[in-house]
Scaffold this motif. Sequence first.
Motif, PDB file in Angstrom:
ATOM      1  N   LEU A  19       0.563  -1.665  -0.161  1.00  0.00           N
ATOM      2  CA  LEU A  19       0.246  -0.126  -0.113  1.00  0.00           C
ATOM      3  C   LEU A  19       0.979   1.435  -0.227  1.00  0.00           C
ATOM      4  O   LEU A  19       1.866   1.126   0.800  1.00  0.00           O
ATOM      5  N   SER A  29       2.843   3.299   3.054  1.00  0.00           N
ATOM      6  CA  SER A  29       2.245   2.374   4.539  1.00  0.00           C
ATOM      7  C   SER A  29       3.845   2.009   5.049  1.00  0.00           C
ATOM      8  O   SER A  29       4.709   1.571   4.508  1.00  0.00           O
ATOM      9  N   SER A  71       3.938  -0.726   4.682  1.00  0.00           N
ATOM     10  CA  SER A  71       4.340  -1.981   4.047  1.00  0.00           C
ATOM     11  C   SER A  71       6.016  -1.550   3.265  1.00  0.00           C
ATOM     12  O   SER A  71       6.856  -2.290   2.501  1.00  0.00           O
ATOM     13  N   TYR A 116      -1.085  -0.826  -4.734  1.00  0.00           N
ATOM     14  CA  TYR A 116      -3.143  -0.833  -3.940  1.00  0.00           C
ATOM     15  C   TYR A 116      -2.294   1.052  -4.143  1.00  0.00           C
ATOM     16  O   TYR A 116      -1.402   1.722  -3.106  1.00  0.00           O
ATOM     17  N   ARG A 118      -4.437   4.096  -2.097  1.00  0.00           N
ATOM     18  CA  ARG A 118      -5.227   4.781  -0.849  1.00  0.00           C
ATOM     19  C   ARG A 118      -6.562   5.550  -1.025  1.00  0.00           C
ATOM     20  O   ARG A 118      -6.293   6.299  -2.641  1.00  0.00           O
ATOM     21  N   ALA A 162      -6.998   2.115   2.760  1.00  0.00           N
ATOM     22  CA  ALA A 162      -6.340   0.992   1.927  1.00  0.00           C
ATOM     23  C   ALA A 162      -7.873   1.003   0.849  1.00  0.00           C
ATOM     24  O   ALA A 162      -8.707   0.543   1.677  1.00  0.00           O
ATOM     25  N   LEU A 173      -8.171  -5.536  -0.704  1.00  0.00           N
ATOM     26  CA  LEU A 173      -7.205  -6.022   0.134  1.00  0.00           C
ATOM     27  C   LEU A 173      -7.398  -6.836   0.944  1.00  0.00           C
ATOM     28  O   LEU A 173      -7.259  -8.144   1.350  1.00  0.00           O
ATOM     29  N   LYS A 194      -5.381  -4.682   5.876  1.00  0.00           N
ATOM     30  CA  LYS A 194      -4.471  -4.168   6.169  1.00  0.00           C
ATOM     31  C   LYS A 194      -3.690  -4.361   4.960  1.00  0.00           C
ATOM     32  O   LYS A 194      -3.518  -5.386   4.925  1.00  0.00           O
ATOM     33  N   ALA A 195      -2.466  -3.427   5.443  1.00  0.00           N
ATOM     34  CA  ALA A 195      -0.479  -3.850   4.592  1.00  0.00           C
ATOM     35  C   ALA A 195       0.259  -3.416   5.578  1.00  0.00           C
ATOM     36  O   ALA A 195      -0.035  -2.656   6.885  1.00  0.00           O
TER      37      ALA A 195
END
Length: 211
Positions: free
Chosen positions: A7, A10, A12, A31, A33, A40, A44, A52-53
């Motif tokens: 994401l 984030s 990630s 991905y 936002r 997200a 997902l 969530k990421a």
Amino acid sequence: MIIVHHLENSRSQRMLWMLEELGLEYQIKRYERDRKTMLAPPELKRIHPLGKAPVIEDLDGNGGQIVAETGAIVEYLVEKADGRLGPPAHRDAALCYRFWLHYAEGSMMPPLLLKLVLGRIPLMGKPAMKRIQPMIDVHLDYVESQLAQRPWFAGNDMTAADVMMSFPLEAARSRAGLDASRPATIAWLDTVHARPAYQAALAKGGPYAYA
């Protein structure tokens, strides 16, 4: 092969950096936002119920393995890489490693996240934020005192604890008062950002607002 469900802007991003440091083969599924809510996208949730990421899929083995939650992913990747970036051999250093691994999300991120949320509330947010910053300063002072003693969080070598700590400190530098008044922390961040693996992860992950 590992797939990182990534994401934008984030936590990630840390997983991409760690995978680059470990030299593990991976692919990125990006991905974006929601531009209004900054949450997200619902896609997902097809990967993990929380939506969530970060989330990773390890396609090695039978049927693959889905792992969510940053700390859990970090520990999974350390194990997959035969202990690289894991806890040092010395008992005290290993305990230090585990402390910072969990401190990043368990202690430091909550007030940073609270400040972010309050900053989006026009009337009530500003008075409340005055109480939050002193809480953040306690953490920043503590981090500074520790990094003034050693180059990395768990000792003389980089570990997964440093990967975990990168996001809250980037967030603090962006919006919570981390500046040149804490030189050891700024030097640590600059060292992290200059690492080839970090640069490679940044190039592959796309635009990143440094939390």
